[in-house]
Design an enzyme around this catalytic site. Structure first.
Site, PDB file in Angstrom:
ATOM      1  N   ASP A 284      -3.672   8.341  -0.905  1.00 53.01           N
ATOM      2  CA  ASP A 284      -3.966   7.394   0.044  1.00 53.01           C
ATOM      3  C   ASP A 284      -5.404   6.847  -0.201  1.00 53.01           C
ATOM      4  O   ASP A 284      -5.914   5.652  -0.374  1.00 53.01           O
ATOM      5  CB  ASP A 284      -3.882   7.865   1.480  1.00 53.01           C
ATOM      6  CG  ASP A 284      -3.845   6.799   2.590  1.00 53.01           C
ATOM      7  OD1 ASP A 284      -3.875   5.573   2.280  1.00 53.01           O
ATOM      8  OD2 ASP A 284      -4.527   7.021   3.545  1.00 53.01           O
TER       9      ASP A 284
ATOM     10  N   HIS B  51       0.903  -1.246  -0.103  1.00 47.48           N
ATOM     11  CA  HIS B  51      -0.052   0.048  -0.064  1.00 47.48           C
ATOM     12  C   HIS B  51       0.859   1.208   0.245  1.00 47.48           C
ATOM     13  O   HIS B  51       0.456   2.288  -0.778  1.00 47.48           O
ATOM     14  CB  HIS B  51      -0.975  -0.021   1.297  1.00 47.48           C
ATOM     15  CG  HIS B  51      -1.634   1.076   1.520  1.00 47.48           C
ATOM     16  ND1 HIS B  51      -2.689   1.958   0.710  1.00 47.48           N
ATOM     17  CD2 HIS B  51      -1.632   1.984   2.621  1.00 47.48           C
ATOM     18  CE1 HIS B  51      -2.938   3.039   1.280  1.00 47.48           C
ATOM     19  NE2 HIS B  51      -2.347   3.157   2.643  1.00 47.48           N
TER      20      HIS B  51
ATOM     21  N   HIS C 263       3.415   7.505   5.761  1.00 46.07           N
ATOM     22  CA  HIS C 263       2.457   8.307   5.853  1.00 46.07           C
ATOM     23  C   HIS C 263       1.679   7.172   7.044  1.00 46.07           C
ATOM     24  O   HIS C 263       0.782   7.821   8.029  1.00 46.07           O
ATOM     25  CB  HIS C 263       1.403   8.414   4.943  1.00 46.07           C
ATOM     26  CG  HIS C 263       0.510   7.427   4.385  1.00 46.07           C
ATOM     27  ND1 HIS C 263       0.966   6.485   3.352  1.00 46.07           N
ATOM     28  CD2 HIS C 263      -0.687   7.071   4.670  1.00 46.07           C
ATOM     29  CE1 HIS C 263       0.120   5.666   3.166  1.00 46.07           C
ATOM     30  NE2 HIS C 263      -0.953   5.804   3.928  1.00 46.07           N
ATOM     31  N   ASP C 264       1.610   5.995   7.320  1.00 48.31           N
ATOM     32  CA  ASP C 264       1.050   5.301   8.136  1.00 48.31           C
ATOM     33  C   ASP C 264       1.928   4.856   9.345  1.00 48.31           C
ATOM     34  O   ASP C 264       1.582   4.104  10.262  1.00 48.31           O
ATOM     35  CB  ASP C 264       0.319   3.848   7.535  1.00 48.31           C
ATOM     36  CG  ASP C 264      -0.929   4.380   6.955  1.00 48.31           C
ATOM     37  OD1 ASP C 264      -1.758   5.245   7.334  1.00 48.31           O
ATOM     38  OD2 ASP C 264      -1.141   3.779   5.706  1.00 48.31           O
TER      39      ASP C 264
ATOM     40  N   GLU D 289       0.773   6.075  12.809  1.00 46.26           N
ATOM     41  CA  GLU D 289      -0.625   6.018  13.096  1.00 46.26           C
ATOM     42  C   GLU D 289      -0.675   4.186  13.483  1.00 46.26           C
ATOM     43  O   GLU D 289      -1.558   3.777  14.303  1.00 46.26           O
ATOM     44  CB  GLU D 289      -1.542   6.202  11.973  1.00 46.26           C
ATOM     45  CG  GLU D 289      -3.061   6.032  12.345  1.00 46.26           C
ATOM     46  CD  GLU D 289      -3.666   6.685  11.230  1.00 46.26           C
ATOM     47  OE1 GLU D 289      -3.800   7.931  10.916  1.00 46.26           O
ATOM     48  OE2 GLU D 289      -4.628   5.989  10.815  1.00 46.26           O
ATOM     49  N   ASP D 290      -0.007   3.662  12.836  1.00 43.31           N
ATOM     50  CA  ASP D 290      -0.052   2.002  12.866  1.00 43.31           C
ATOM     51  C   ASP D 290       0.969   1.241  13.313  1.00 43.31           C
ATOM     52  O   ASP D 290       0.980   0.086  13.358  1.00 43.31           O
ATOM     53  CB  ASP D 290      -0.265   1.609  11.413  1.00 43.31           C
ATOM     54  CG  ASP D 290      -1.769   1.894  10.987  1.00 43.31           C
ATOM     55  OD1 ASP D 290      -2.531   2.681  11.700  1.00 43.31           O
ATOM     56  OD2 ASP D 290      -1.872   2.004   9.497  1.00 43.31           O
TER      57      ASP D 290
HETATM   58  P1  NDP Z   1     -11.372   0.659   8.776  1.00 44.81           P
HETATM   59  O1  NDP Z   1     -10.727   2.063   9.023  1.00 44.81           O
HETATM   60  O2  NDP Z   1     -11.456  -0.330   9.841  1.00 44.81           O
HETATM   61  O3  NDP Z   1     -10.910   0.177   7.356  1.00 44.81           O
HETATM   62  C1  NDP Z   1     -10.551   0.970   6.277  1.00 44.81           C
HETATM   63  C2  NDP Z   1      -8.941   1.230   6.342  1.00 44.81           C
HETATM   64  O4  NDP Z   1      -8.354  -0.105   6.400  1.00 44.81           O
HETATM   65  C3  NDP Z   1      -8.784   2.023   5.063  1.00 44.81           C
HETATM   66  O5  NDP Z   1      -8.694   3.227   5.471  1.00 44.81           O
HETATM   67  C4  NDP Z   1      -7.233   1.450   4.755  1.00 44.81           C
HETATM   68  O6  NDP Z   1      -6.570   2.653   6.005  1.00 44.81           O
HETATM   69  C5  NDP Z   1      -7.255   0.269   5.570  1.00 44.81           C
HETATM   70  N1  NDP Z   1      -7.043  -0.974   4.688  1.00 44.81           N
HETATM   71  C6  NDP Z   1      -6.504  -2.216   5.025  1.00 44.81           C
HETATM   72  N2  NDP Z   1      -6.563  -3.096   3.846  1.00 44.81           N
HETATM   73  C7  NDP Z   1      -7.486  -2.369   3.242  1.00 44.81           C
HETATM   74  C8  NDP Z   1      -8.005  -2.889   1.988  1.00 44.81           C
HETATM   75  N3  NDP Z   1      -7.887  -4.261   1.458  1.00 44.81           N
HETATM   76  N4  NDP Z   1      -8.854  -2.289   1.041  1.00 44.81           N
HETATM   77  C9  NDP Z   1      -9.099  -1.039   1.913  1.00 44.81           C
HETATM   78  N5  NDP Z   1      -8.674  -0.529   2.981  1.00 44.81           N
HETATM   79  C10 NDP Z   1      -7.730  -1.245   3.673  1.00 44.81           C
HETATM   80  O7  NDP Z   1     -13.147   0.838   8.443  1.00 44.81           O
HETATM   81  P2  NDP Z   1     -14.019   2.060   8.239  1.00 44.81           P
HETATM   82  O8  NDP Z   1     -13.220   3.176   7.409  1.00 44.81           O
HETATM   83  O9  NDP Z   1     -15.134   1.405   7.808  1.00 44.81           O
HETATM   84  O10 NDP Z   1     -13.950   2.665   9.680  1.00 44.81           O
HETATM   85  C11 NDP Z   1     -14.704   1.825  10.632  1.00 44.81           C
HETATM   86  C12 NDP Z   1     -16.179   2.593  10.931  1.00 44.81           C
HETATM   87  O11 NDP Z   1     -16.666   1.920  10.290  1.00 44.81           O
HETATM   88  C13 NDP Z   1     -16.483   2.927  12.033  1.00 44.81           C
HETATM   89  O12 NDP Z   1     -16.712   4.238  12.454  1.00 44.81           O
HETATM   90  C14 NDP Z   1     -17.607   1.864  12.429  1.00 44.81           C
HETATM   91  O13 NDP Z   1     -18.666   2.532  13.084  1.00 44.81           O
HETATM   92  C15 NDP Z   1     -18.016   1.638  10.979  1.00 44.81           C
HETATM   93  N6  NDP Z   1     -18.390   0.145  10.922  1.00 44.81           N
HETATM   94  C16 NDP Z   1     -19.472  -0.023   9.851  1.00 44.81           C
HETATM   95  C17 NDP Z   1     -19.868  -1.262   9.563  1.00 44.81           C
HETATM   96  C18 NDP Z   1     -20.830  -1.635   8.594  1.00 44.81           C
HETATM   97  O14 NDP Z   1     -21.047  -2.621   8.277  1.00 44.81           O
HETATM   98  N7  NDP Z   1     -21.197  -0.701   7.861  1.00 44.81           N
HETATM   99  C19 NDP Z   1     -19.441  -2.412  10.475  1.00 44.81           C
HETATM  100  C20 NDP Z   1     -18.250  -2.184  11.511  1.00 44.81           C
HETATM  101  C21 NDP Z   1     -17.921  -0.650  11.583  1.00 44.81           C
HETATM  102  P3  NDP Z   1      -4.971   3.013   5.528  1.00 44.81           P
HETATM  103  O15 NDP Z   1      -4.826   4.095   4.481  1.00 44.81           O
HETATM  104  O16 NDP Z   1      -4.671   3.613   6.905  1.00 44.81           O
HETATM  105  O17 NDP Z   1      -4.087   1.807   5.365  1.00 44.81           O
HETATM  106 ZN    ZN Z   2      -2.909   4.644   3.888  1.00 42.92          ZN
END
Ligand code: NDP
Ligand code: ZN
Length: 186
Positions: A125, A38, A64-65, A68-69
């Site tokens: 991103d 990524h 960038h991550d 945070e991570d």
């Molecule tokens: P997450 O933040 O948990 O996951 C998305 C993040 O994961 C991306 O921004 C990316 O961040 C990283 N990532 C890692 N692997 C992948 C991949 N294969 N594809 C895309 N992104 C990936 O999820 P949400 O943004 O949905 O945030 C959680 C929110 O969702 C909460 O607010 C909760 O309330 C809600 N929620 C909703 C549900 C639903 O069914 N609608 C169920 C559960 C929660 P990066 O760029 O940092 O790597």
């Molecule tokens: Zn990222």
């Protein structure tokens, strides 16, 4: 093509640093791809589509991550890559002490106030994440959850516009294509 003063040694050092820091992390797709993929994709989008030739922006994109991570400290980044890079990384780092929904809302509100470099990193991103959600999504996400992410990412990106039209159109294309494939799958 803009003139490039980018030092490949710095880019390789950032890749090496990020690969070590994220070594135990995986993406959320079914194959659990290495997280570093990524970071390479985000910096490559800035270079190829965004035509970004600013070494500090490209270096910060790779990192960038990290804050945070991973357990990376701001001081480590400053020592290895300098204050300008650190500032970009901090600008694109969420405050993890806040609940997730608040962090997501703050990304929308803060987007228009970021520096031009940070805006472009955030844009790349979000492009990478929309691409992944369309082609290698988190294995347990419903279509509804994917749509929610698309809508949120678009709300963030709408606040980042004006710095890099090529990347903005790329995002719009990924958005349209991803939403279409979600509708076609129904
Ligand atoms: P997450 O933040 O948990 O996951 C998305 C993040 O994961 C991306 O921004 C990316 O961040 C990283 N990532 C890692 N692997 C992948 C991949 N294969 N594809 C895309 N992104 C990936 O999820 P949400 O943004 O949905 O945030 C959680 C929110 O969702 C909460 O607010 C909760 O309330 C809600 N929620 C909703 C549900 C639903 O069914 N609608 C169920 C559960 C929660 P990066 O760029 O940092 O790597
Ligand atoms: Zn990222």
């Amino acid at each position: 093509m803009p003139r490039s003063n980018v030092n490949p040694g710095i880019i390789l050092a950032a890749l090496s640093f990020a690969a070590a820091k994220h070594r135990d992390q995986r993406r959320k797709d079914r194959e659990a791809s290495p997280y570093v993929n990524h970071l390479i994709e985000v910096s490559n989008l800035l270079w190829t589509i965004g035509r970004v030739r600013d070494e500090n922006v490209l270096t910060a994109a790779i990192l960038h991550d990290t804050i945070e991570d991973t357990a990376t400290t701001p001081q480590e980044i400053e020592n290895a890559f300098g204050k300008v890079v650190l500032n970009y990384v901090v600008e694109v780092t969420d405050d993890k002490s806040l609940p997730k929904p608040v962090r997501k809302q703050l990304q929308i509100e803060h987007a228009p106030h970021k520096s031009p470099g940070a805006k472009q990193i955030k844009l790349a991103d979000k492009c990478s994440n929309l691409h992944d959600i369309t082609h290698s999504p988190p294995f347990d996400w419903s279509p509804e959850r994917k749509r929610e992410y698309f809508a949120w990412a678009k709300a963030v990106v709408d606040g980042l516009r004006g710095e890099n039209p090529a990347l903005e159109s790329h995002f719009d294309h990924l958005y349209e294509a991803g939403m279409k494939s979600l509708s076609d799958a129904e």
